[in-house]
Design a protein around this motif. Structure first.
Motif, PDB file in Angstrom:
ATOM      1  N   GLU A  52      -8.439   8.215  13.722  1.00 30.26           N
ATOM      2  CA  GLU A  52      -7.343   8.644  14.347  1.00 30.26           C
ATOM      3  C   GLU A  52      -6.777   6.847  14.189  1.00 30.26           C
ATOM      4  N   ILE A  53      -5.302   7.249  13.650  1.00 28.75           N
ATOM      5  CA  ILE A  53      -4.578   6.767  13.277  1.00 28.75           C
ATOM      6  C   ILE A  53      -4.039   5.787  14.481  1.00 28.75           C
ATOM      7  N   SER A  54      -4.199   4.574  14.064  1.00 27.95           N
ATOM      8  CA  SER A  54      -3.705   3.735  15.054  1.00 27.95           C
ATOM      9  C   SER A  54      -2.288   2.905  14.674  1.00 27.95           C
ATOM     10  N   ARG A  55      -1.998   2.899  13.878  1.00 30.49           N
ATOM     11  CA  ARG A  55      -0.134   1.890  12.996  1.00 30.49           C
ATOM     12  C   ARG A  55      -0.261   3.390  12.009  1.00 30.49           C
ATOM     13  N   LYS A  56       0.753   3.298  12.368  1.00 33.22           N
ATOM     14  CA  LYS A  56       1.897   3.351  10.516  1.00 33.22           C
ATOM     15  C   LYS A  56       3.777   2.933  10.505  1.00 33.22           C
ATOM     16  N   GLN A  57       3.885   2.697   8.831  1.00 30.40           N
ATOM     17  CA  GLN A  57       4.621   2.139   8.679  1.00 30.40           C
ATOM     18  C   GLN A  57       5.096   3.079   7.708  1.00 30.40           C
ATOM     19  N   GLN A  58       6.462   2.932   7.790  1.00 31.06           N
ATOM     20  CA  GLN A  58       7.318   3.635   6.037  1.00 31.06           C
ATOM     21  C   GLN A  58       8.525   2.921   6.434  1.00 31.06           C
ATOM     22  N   PHE A  59       9.071   2.388   4.846  1.00 33.75           N
ATOM     23  CA  PHE A  59      10.348   1.670   4.444  1.00 33.75           C
ATOM     24  C   PHE A  59      10.169   1.324   2.643  1.00 33.75           C
ATOM     25  N   ASN A  60      11.294   0.499   2.928  1.00 33.59           N
ATOM     26  CA  ASN A  60      11.913   1.227   1.421  1.00 33.59           C
ATOM     27  C   ASN A  60      12.101  -0.301   0.699  1.00 33.59           C
ATOM     28  N   ILE A  61      11.465  -1.163  -0.159  1.00 35.03           N
ATOM     29  CA  ILE A  61      11.651  -2.549  -0.021  1.00 35.03           C
ATOM     30  C   ILE A  61      12.226  -2.143  -2.144  1.00 35.03           C
ATOM     31  N   GLY A  62      13.243  -1.167  -2.090  1.00 28.86           N
ATOM     32  CA  GLY A  62      14.273  -2.032  -2.843  1.00 28.86           C
ATOM     33  C   GLY A  62      13.742  -2.022  -4.742  1.00 28.86           C
ATOM     34  N   LYS A  63      14.556  -1.026  -5.416  1.00 30.15           N
ATOM     35  CA  LYS A  63      14.041  -0.435  -7.237  1.00 30.15           C
ATOM     36  C   LYS A  63      13.278  -1.739  -8.090  1.00 30.15           C
ATOM     37  N   PRO A  64      14.029  -3.495  -7.403  1.00 35.46           N
ATOM     38  CA  PRO A  64      13.902  -4.769  -8.205  1.00 35.46           C
ATOM     39  C   PRO A  64      12.040  -4.900  -8.092  1.00 35.46           C
ATOM     40  N   VAL A  65      12.004  -5.269  -6.936  1.00 35.71           N
ATOM     41  CA  VAL A  65      10.938  -5.851  -6.130  1.00 35.71           C
ATOM     42  C   VAL A  65       9.579  -4.565  -6.635  1.00 35.71           C
ATOM     43  N   VAL A  66       9.616  -3.310  -6.533  1.00 36.91           N
ATOM     44  CA  VAL A  66       8.519  -2.519  -6.189  1.00 36.91           C
ATOM     45  C   VAL A  66       8.801  -2.226  -8.101  1.00 36.91           C
ATOM     46  N   LYS A  67       9.856  -1.999  -8.780  1.00 37.53           N
ATOM     47  CA  LYS A  67       9.674  -2.101 -10.367  1.00 37.53           C
ATOM     48  C   LYS A  67       8.799  -3.183 -11.073  1.00 37.53           C
ATOM     49  N   GLU A  68       8.752  -5.249 -10.233  1.00 39.73           N
ATOM     50  CA  GLU A  68       7.242  -5.958 -10.149  1.00 39.73           C
ATOM     51  C   GLU A  68       6.283  -5.693 -10.470  1.00 39.73           C
ATOM     52  N   ILE A  69       5.959  -5.062  -8.700  1.00 38.25           N
ATOM     53  CA  ILE A  69       5.372  -4.410  -8.357  1.00 38.25           C
ATOM     54  C   ILE A  69       3.866  -3.306  -9.317  1.00 38.25           C
ATOM     55  N   LEU A  70       4.894  -2.480  -9.790  1.00 40.76           N
ATOM     56  CA  LEU A  70       4.172  -1.658 -10.305  1.00 40.76           C
ATOM     57  C   LEU A  70       3.697  -1.726 -12.526  1.00 40.76           C
ATOM     58  N   GLU A  71       4.563  -2.600 -12.770  1.00 43.64           N
ATOM     59  CA  GLU A  71       4.851  -3.476 -13.716  1.00 43.64           C
ATOM     60  C   GLU A  71       3.288  -4.188 -13.675  1.00 43.64           C
ATOM     61  N   LEU A  72       2.882  -4.852 -12.977  1.00 41.62           N
ATOM     62  CA  LEU A  72       1.803  -5.393 -12.542  1.00 41.62           C
ATOM     63  C   LEU A  72       0.701  -4.747 -12.649  1.00 41.62           C
ATOM     64  N   PHE A  73       0.826  -3.302 -12.067  1.00 39.34           N
ATOM     65  CA  PHE A  73      -0.720  -2.259 -11.626  1.00 39.34           C
ATOM     66  C   PHE A  73      -0.714  -1.683 -13.277  1.00 39.34           C
ATOM     67  N   SER A  74       0.573  -1.582 -13.954  1.00 38.10           N
ATOM     68  CA  SER A  74       0.976  -1.068 -15.659  1.00 38.10           C
ATOM     69  C   SER A  74      -0.259  -2.107 -16.589  1.00 38.10           C
ATOM     70  N   GLN A  75      -0.456  -3.453 -15.870  1.00 37.73           N
ATOM     71  CA  GLN A  75      -0.951  -4.458 -16.873  1.00 37.73           C
ATOM     72  C   GLN A  75      -2.759  -4.415 -16.242  1.00 37.73           C
ATOM     73  N   TYR A  76      -2.839  -3.824 -14.941  1.00 40.54           N
ATOM     74  CA  TYR A  76      -4.190  -3.965 -14.598  1.00 40.54           C
ATOM     75  C   TYR A  76      -4.552  -2.542 -15.446  1.00 40.54           C
ATOM     76  N   LEU A  77      -3.808  -1.585 -15.708  1.00 38.47           N
ATOM     77  CA  LEU A  77      -4.189  -0.494 -16.208  1.00 38.47           C
ATOM     78  C   LEU A  77      -4.934  -0.221 -17.697  1.00 38.47           C
ATOM     79  N   ASP A  78      -4.293  -1.888 -18.266  1.00 35.66           N
ATOM     80  CA  ASP A  78      -4.261  -2.014 -19.728  1.00 35.66           C
ATOM     81  C   ASP A  78      -5.017  -3.044 -20.208  1.00 35.66           C
ATOM     82  N   SER A  79      -5.714  -3.538 -18.428  1.00 38.15           N
ATOM     83  CA  SER A  79      -6.453  -4.841 -19.189  1.00 38.15           C
ATOM     84  C   SER A  79      -7.971  -4.294 -18.651  1.00 38.15           C
TER      85      SER A  79
END
Length: 145
Positions: A52-79
């Motif tokens: 059962e759902i115990s909690r939910k959140q939806q929000f926006n952290i902005g493109k500059p921060v998400v760009k940094e996060i997704l770059e880490l995942f891109s590097q993870y893909l290549d690692s």
């Protein structure tokens, strides 16, 4: 590689005593290139497969921060990293979707060690996402924001 979104499902059920109905046992986290974050935590509820759902959140952290996060995942893909597998702890599954629509799937146990260089991705995400008790890749729910 350009990433459109990352979806991580962390399940903290392991061998041992059955969780209590109100114990949070699974978390779904989606990070989108537009900065959108979707999080849902599930409690054990009526048993395995009937969470059962115990909690939910939806929000926006902005493109500059998400760009940094997704770059880490891109590097993870290549690692081409080795993944930790254990049978007595929970598991995670990550789906990384690139801008071409290709989905890259990774799986492992909640034993941590998901890194890019010397950056622990779990700790990195906890620093930028205002969500308490994130399992992500290590299942450690003690860290508070």
């Amino acid at each position: 590689m350009q990433i459109q979104k990352v979806r991580i499902i962390s399940n903290n059920i392991c061998f041992g005593p059955e969780p209590l109905p109100d114990d949070e046992v699974e978390q779904h986290l989606t990070i989108s290139a537009n900065g959108g974050i979707w999080f849902t935590g599930y409690k054990y509820g009526n048993g395995f497969g009937r969470f059962e759902i115990s909690r939910k959140q939806q929000f926006n952290i902005g493109k500059p921060v998400v760009k940094e996060i997704l770059e880490l995942f891109s590097q993870y893909l290549d690692s081409d990293q080795l993944t930790c597998y254990a049978t007595d702890i929970g598991t995670w599954e990550m789906k990384i979707t690139d801008t071409k629509g290709e989905v890259h799937i990774f799986k492992g146990s909640l034993c941590g060690g998901v890194t890019v260089g010397d950056i622990d991705i779990t700790r990195f995400l906890r620093r930028y996402l205002p969500i308490n008790q994130l399992f992500i890749f290590d299942g450690c729910e003690e860290e508070e924001i």
